[in-house]
Design a protein around this motif. Structure first.
Motif, PDB file in Angstrom:
ATOM      1  N   PHE A 256       0.826  -1.211   0.000  1.00  0.00           N
ATOM      2  CA  PHE A 256       0.000   0.000   0.000  1.00  0.00           C
ATOM      3  C   PHE A 256       0.855   1.253   0.000  1.00  0.00           C
ATOM      4  N   SER A 257       0.323   2.325  -0.581  1.00  0.00           N
ATOM      5  CA  SER A 257       0.942   3.640  -0.447  1.00  0.00           C
ATOM      6  C   SER A 257       1.069   3.939   1.045  1.00  0.00           C
ATOM      7  N   GLN A 258       2.248   4.324   1.500  1.00  0.00           N
ATOM      8  CA  GLN A 258       2.459   4.565   2.918  1.00  0.00           C
ATOM      9  C   GLN A 258       1.532   5.652   3.460  1.00  0.00           C
ATOM     10  N   GLU A 259       1.166   6.586   2.620  1.00  0.00           N
ATOM     11  CA  GLU A 259       0.265   7.665   3.026  1.00  0.00           C
ATOM     12  C   GLU A 259      -1.150   7.150   3.305  1.00  0.00           C
ATOM     13  N   HIS A 260      -1.536   6.054   2.654  1.00  0.00           N
ATOM     14  CA  HIS A 260      -2.901   5.547   2.768  1.00  0.00           C
ATOM     15  C   HIS A 260      -3.007   4.198   3.478  1.00  0.00           C
ATOM     16  N   ALA A 261      -1.906   3.646   3.924  1.00  0.00           N
ATOM     17  CA  ALA A 261      -1.915   2.326   4.560  1.00  0.00           C
ATOM     18  C   ALA A 261      -2.537   2.390   5.948  1.00  0.00           C
ATOM     19  N   LEU A 262      -3.281   1.353   6.270  1.00  0.00           N
ATOM     20  CA  LEU A 262      -3.822   1.192   7.612  1.00  0.00           C
ATOM     21  C   LEU A 262      -2.818   0.410   8.447  1.00  0.00           C
TER      22      LEU A 262
ATOM     23  N   GLU B 243     -11.431  14.272  -6.000  1.00  0.00           N
ATOM     24  CA  GLU B 243     -11.116  15.604  -5.480  1.00  0.00           C
ATOM     25  C   GLU B 243      -9.870  15.608  -4.614  1.00  0.00           C
ATOM     26  N   ASP B 244      -9.750  14.611  -3.755  1.00  0.00           N
ATOM     27  CA  ASP B 244      -8.649  14.616  -2.796  1.00  0.00           C
ATOM     28  C   ASP B 244      -7.373  13.941  -3.291  1.00  0.00           C
ATOM     29  N   MET B 245      -7.457  13.143  -4.386  1.00  0.00           N
ATOM     30  CA  MET B 245      -6.276  12.417  -4.853  1.00  0.00           C
ATOM     31  C   MET B 245      -5.938  12.654  -6.313  1.00  0.00           C
ATOM     32  N   GLY B 246      -6.775  13.329  -7.048  1.00  0.00           N
ATOM     33  CA  GLY B 246      -6.541  13.494  -8.475  1.00  0.00           C
ATOM     34  C   GLY B 246      -6.988  12.256  -9.229  1.00  0.00           C
ATOM     35  N   GLU B 247      -6.311  11.953 -10.314  1.00  0.00           N
ATOM     36  CA  GLU B 247      -6.690  10.827 -11.154  1.00  0.00           C
ATOM     37  C   GLU B 247      -6.342   9.497 -10.480  1.00  0.00           C
ATOM     38  N   THR B 248      -7.306   8.585 -10.454  1.00  0.00           N
ATOM     39  CA  THR B 248      -7.070   7.245  -9.931  1.00  0.00           C
ATOM     40  C   THR B 248      -7.660   6.223 -10.902  1.00  0.00           C
ATOM     41  N   VAL B 249      -7.111   5.025 -10.850  1.00  0.00           N
ATOM     42  CA  VAL B 249      -7.620   3.902 -11.639  1.00  0.00           C
ATOM     43  C   VAL B 249      -7.995   2.808 -10.659  1.00  0.00           C
ATOM     44  N   THR B 250      -9.223   2.320 -10.758  1.00  0.00           N
ATOM     45  CA  THR B 250      -9.666   1.223  -9.916  1.00  0.00           C
ATOM     46  C   THR B 250      -9.793  -0.019 -10.773  1.00  0.00           C
TER      47      THR B 250
ATOM     48  N   TRP C  40     -12.924  -7.699  -5.917  1.00  0.00           N
ATOM     49  CA  TRP C  40     -11.938  -6.847  -5.245  1.00  0.00           C
ATOM     50  C   TRP C  40     -11.770  -5.596  -6.079  1.00  0.00           C
ATOM     51  N   MET C  41     -11.783  -4.452  -5.451  1.00  0.00           N
ATOM     52  CA  MET C  41     -11.549  -3.180  -6.127  1.00  0.00           C
ATOM     53  C   MET C  41     -10.284  -2.577  -5.540  1.00  0.00           C
ATOM     54  N   VAL C  42      -9.255  -2.487  -6.380  1.00  0.00           N
ATOM     55  CA  VAL C  42      -7.955  -1.979  -5.948  1.00  0.00           C
ATOM     56  C   VAL C  42      -7.715  -0.668  -6.689  1.00  0.00           C
ATOM     57  N   SER C  43      -7.543   0.416  -5.950  1.00  0.00           N
ATOM     58  CA  SER C  43      -7.361   1.741  -6.551  1.00  0.00           C
ATOM     59  C   SER C  43      -5.889   2.130  -6.564  1.00  0.00           C
TER      60      SER C  43
ATOM     61  N   ILE D 105      -0.830   1.904  -4.570  1.00  0.00           N
ATOM     62  CA  ILE D 105      -2.145   1.424  -4.173  1.00  0.00           C
ATOM     63  C   ILE D 105      -2.677   2.338  -3.070  1.00  0.00           C
ATOM     64  N   VAL D 106      -3.856   2.911  -3.318  1.00  0.00           N
ATOM     65  CA  VAL D 106      -4.454   3.858  -2.380  1.00  0.00           C
ATOM     66  C   VAL D 106      -5.822   3.411  -1.881  1.00  0.00           C
ATOM     67  N   GLY D 107      -6.305   2.265  -2.342  1.00  0.00           N
ATOM     68  CA  GLY D 107      -7.598   1.781  -1.886  1.00  0.00           C
ATOM     69  C   GLY D 107      -7.751   0.294  -2.135  1.00  0.00           C
ATOM     70  N   LEU D 108      -8.413  -0.381  -1.206  1.00  0.00           N
ATOM     71  CA  LEU D 108      -8.713  -1.802  -1.345  1.00  0.00           C
ATOM     72  C   LEU D 108     -10.096  -2.027  -0.750  1.00  0.00           C
ATOM     73  N   PHE D 109     -11.021  -2.486  -1.584  1.00  0.00           N
ATOM     74  CA  PHE D 109     -12.395  -2.710  -1.167  1.00  0.00           C
ATOM     75  C   PHE D 109     -12.853  -4.054  -1.724  1.00  0.00           C
ATOM     76  N   ALA D 110     -13.845  -4.638  -1.087  1.00  0.00           N
ATOM     77  CA  ALA D 110     -14.418  -5.886  -1.575  1.00  0.00           C
ATOM     78  C   ALA D 110     -15.935  -5.761  -1.552  1.00  0.00           C
ATOM     79  N   ARG D 111     -16.570  -6.389  -2.542  1.00  0.00           N
ATOM     80  CA  ARG D 111     -18.028  -6.450  -2.534  1.00  0.00           C
ATOM     81  C   ARG D 111     -18.461  -7.773  -3.124  1.00  0.00           C
ATOM     82  N   ASN D 112     -19.642  -8.191  -2.743  1.00  0.00           N
ATOM     83  CA  ASN D 112     -20.209  -9.428  -3.240  1.00  0.00           C
ATOM     84  C   ASN D 112     -20.410  -9.321  -4.743  1.00  0.00           C
ATOM     85  N   ALA D 113     -20.107 -10.363  -5.481  1.00  0.00           N
ATOM     86  CA  ALA D 113     -20.226 -10.322  -6.943  1.00  0.00           C
ATOM     87  C   ALA D 113     -21.662 -10.461  -7.425  1.00  0.00           C
TER      88      ALA D 113
END
Length: 127
Positions: free
Chosen positions: A48-54, A87-94, A108-111, A118-126
């Motif tokens: 993960f991007s260190q700025e966005h890592a949990l 708005e807060d990150m500019g251009e991103t690709v998910t 899995w949605m990886v931004s 990597i600035v985002g990681l999300f999961a949702r039911n298919a």
């Protein structure tokens, strides 16, 4: 955000920022999902991007129950991407990575930033 949700459902893709490739996005997304599947949360933090890592403990708390529910990983089924302007990150690709597990499918949605951070990681039911 509503437009982004509609675009995700409709399968819109847009263009990739200059220098980015779908192949690299897929490989990098699979690397973090493989780490999640292996419960290697130290690798998740490192990817993960260190700025966005949990913190490590938050990943473990969030992802262990999901791993328990999904069961064993079977295969990656498909991949698509969506480019947006945030708005807060500019251009991103998910990258949306549909994945099959013993007990169901998940997307899995990886931004990423245009620099493949990597600035985002999300999961949702298919379904």
């Amino acid at each position: 955000m509503r437009l982004r949700a509609l675009a995700l459902r409709s399968g819109c893709r847009g263009r990739l920022p200059e220098g980015m490739t779908k192949e690299r996005l897929e490989n990098d997304a699979k690397a973090i999902v493989d780490a999640v599947n292996a419960r290697d949360y130290e690798a998740v933090v490192a990817l993960f991007s260190q700025e966005h890592a949990l913190p490590l403990e938050e990943w473990q708390t969030a992802l262990d129950p999901l791993n328990d529910q999904l069961g064993a990983f079977a295969e990656y089924k498909s991949a698509s991407y969506l480019t947006t302007e945030e708005e807060d990150m500019g251009e991103t690709v998910t990258l949306m990575l549909e994945s099959k597990y013993q007990n169901g499918d998940i997307i899995w949605m990886v931004s990423f930033t245009p620099d493949y951070e990597i600035v985002g990681l999300f999961a949702r039911n298919a379904q």
